[in-house]
Design a protein around this motif. Structure first.
Motif, mmCIF file in Angstrom:
data_model
loop_
_atom_site.group_PDB
_atom_site.id
_atom_site.type_symbol
_atom_site.label_atom_id
_atom_site.label_comp_id
_atom_site.label_asym_id
_atom_site.label_seq_id
_atom_site.Cartn_x
_atom_site.Cartn_y
_atom_site.Cartn_z
ATOM 1 N N THR A 111 -11.520 32.318 -5.846
ATOM 2 C CA THR A 111 -11.127 33.301 -4.835
ATOM 3 C C THR A 111 -11.657 32.939 -3.453
ATOM 4 N N ASP A 112 -12.685 32.095 -3.382
ATOM 5 C CA ASP A 112 -13.195 31.654 -2.084
ATOM 6 C C ASP A 112 -12.223 30.713 -1.385
ATOM 7 N N ASN A 113 -11.443 29.989 -2.175
ATOM 8 C CA ASN A 113 -10.593 28.938 -1.613
ATOM 9 C C ASN A 113 -9.100 29.234 -1.662
ATOM 10 N N TYR A 114 -8.670 30.064 -2.616
ATOM 11 C CA TYR A 114 -7.239 30.237 -2.839
ATOM 12 C C TYR A 114 -6.847 31.696 -3.071
ATOM 13 N N SER A 115 -5.588 31.970 -2.763
ATOM 14 C CA SER A 115 -4.896 33.154 -3.265
ATOM 15 C C SER A 115 -3.884 32.678 -4.297
ATOM 16 N N ASN A 157 -0.345 33.611 -6.392
ATOM 17 C CA ASN A 157 0.852 34.440 -6.516
ATOM 18 C C ASN A 157 1.493 34.120 -7.866
ATOM 19 N N VAL A 204 -2.211 29.230 -2.951
ATOM 20 C CA VAL A 204 -2.148 29.247 -1.494
ATOM 21 C C VAL A 204 -3.559 29.088 -0.941
ATOM 22 N N PRO A 205 -3.872 27.967 -0.283
ATOM 23 C CA PRO A 205 -5.231 27.759 0.243
ATOM 24 C C PRO A 205 -5.544 28.724 1.375
ATOM 25 N N LYS A 206 -6.815 29.111 1.465
ATOM 26 C CA LYS A 206 -7.235 30.060 2.494
ATOM 27 C C LYS A 206 -7.640 29.378 3.798
ATOM 28 N N ARG A 207 -7.642 28.057 3.808
ATOM 29 C CA ARG A 207 -7.943 27.316 5.035
ATOM 30 C C ARG A 207 -7.292 25.943 4.961
ATOM 31 N N LYS A 208 -7.071 25.348 6.108
ATOM 32 C CA LYS A 208 -6.505 24.009 6.181
ATOM 33 C C LYS A 208 -7.615 22.994 5.960
ATOM 34 N N GLU A 257 -1.833 22.772 -1.504
ATOM 35 C CA GLU A 257 -0.778 23.765 -1.630
ATOM 36 C C GLU A 257 0.095 23.341 -2.803
#
Length: 298
Positions: free
Chosen positions: A172-176, A178, A196-200, A206
């Motif tokens: 959960t720190d790195n991804y969402s 779906n 879906v990554p939470k940062r580039k 992805e």
């Protein structure tokens, strides 16, 4: 990094064709430099996959696709629950995995199947943080092996020892996540989710993940880096497939397709076979591997 810089400089000064010197450097040096750059990108992608081992969309041209269709999700399943169960089961498996040995083969091939470089050997893991790799055979371009395959193997060893940390876990720190539905992968029923990554970050991806509905373990990952790797690398797609060995889900096969500007495409393949798990559980791992995490040769 220093060895890669030296290799690039050498390629600018002399032409090299699959490990042989070309006495007409202007004809070969530029394309060879691009090849080394492309393999460096493949190394980054593969290191990211190995960093998440304990715990990507692919090109239809050469990477394996799934034939079974995605079906409706069973009632009551949520992203939060899947993440929580994935984390819990990963911790259980991590605690139970004391050691393993696996035979690995690394290859760099072109789209026609020609092997440009190959390295095979035995990777040994001892919990919590020791890995060694013993080379049993090698062939093809020495330049490719020394500037791409060996750094890849060493990076995995150093990451296990905590010398090279990249937070690439599917958490959960790195991804969402779906959730898209369920899909049959051979004998395994899986939840399919878009990651879906939470940062580039070049160590995140992805793509999609497949999670076993019973074991809550990763069965397959497909994707591409969340951040562009360089000007030269137009795209890098990867697929990792896992296998269940004695109750543990361990890598079976990796393929990374790298498309480099003006040069074309190359594929990095890694095959994992002949696992032996927890054979040395009652032995002193420290005395076996010592304090030298590095590539060895027989």
């Amino acid at each position: 990094m220093r060895s890669r810089e030296v290799a690039l400089q050498a390629c600018d000064e002399i032409g090299i064709r699959d490990g042989e010197v070309d006495m007409e450097p202007q004809n070969g040096a530029a394309s060879r430099s691009k090849l080394v750059l492309s393999l460096g990108a493949a190394t980054i992608v593969a290191v990211a996959m190995f960093a998440a081992e304990a715990k990507a969309q692919s090109s239809d041209e050469v990477l394996p696709n799934l034939e079974s269709r995605v079906e409706s999700l069973r009632p009551g399943v949520t992203e939060t629950q899947v993440f929580a169960d994935l984390a819990a089961h990963n911790e259980e498996r991590k605690s139970a995995l004391h050691d393993y040995t696996v035979m690995r083969t690394y290859q760099v091939v072109d789209l026609k199947g020609k092997v440009h470089a190959e390295e095979s050997g035995r990777m040994e893991f001892f919990s919590p943080d020791k890995k060694t790799f013993t080379v049993t055979s090698e062939s093809g371009s020495g330049l490719v092996r020394h500037t791409a395959l060996n750094p890849l193997i060493n990076s995995e060893i150093e990451a296990a020892a905590g010398k090279e940390h990249h937070d690439s876990a599917i958490s959960t720190d790195n991804y969402s996540l779906n959730l898209l539905g369920e899909q049959q992968l051979g004998p395994y029923r899986c939840f399919v989710a878009e990651a879906v990554p939470k940062r580039k970050d070049k160590y995140l991806f992805e793509g999609r993940v497949w999670i076993d509905v019973n074991d809550y373990s990763l069965v397959r990952i497909e994707g591409h880096p969340a951040r562009k790797l360089s000007f030269w690398i137009q795209r890098a797609d990867f697929v990792r497939q896992y296998q269940k060995i004695d109750g543990f889900w361990l890598p079976e096969k990796d393929q990374t397709l790298v498309q480099v500007r003006l040069y074309g495409k190359k594929i990095l393949k890694i095959e994992h076979r002949n696992y032996v798990v927890n054979a040395g559980q009652n032995t002193n791992a420290g005395s076996t591997v010592g304090g030298t995490p590095a590539i060895q040769t027989n």
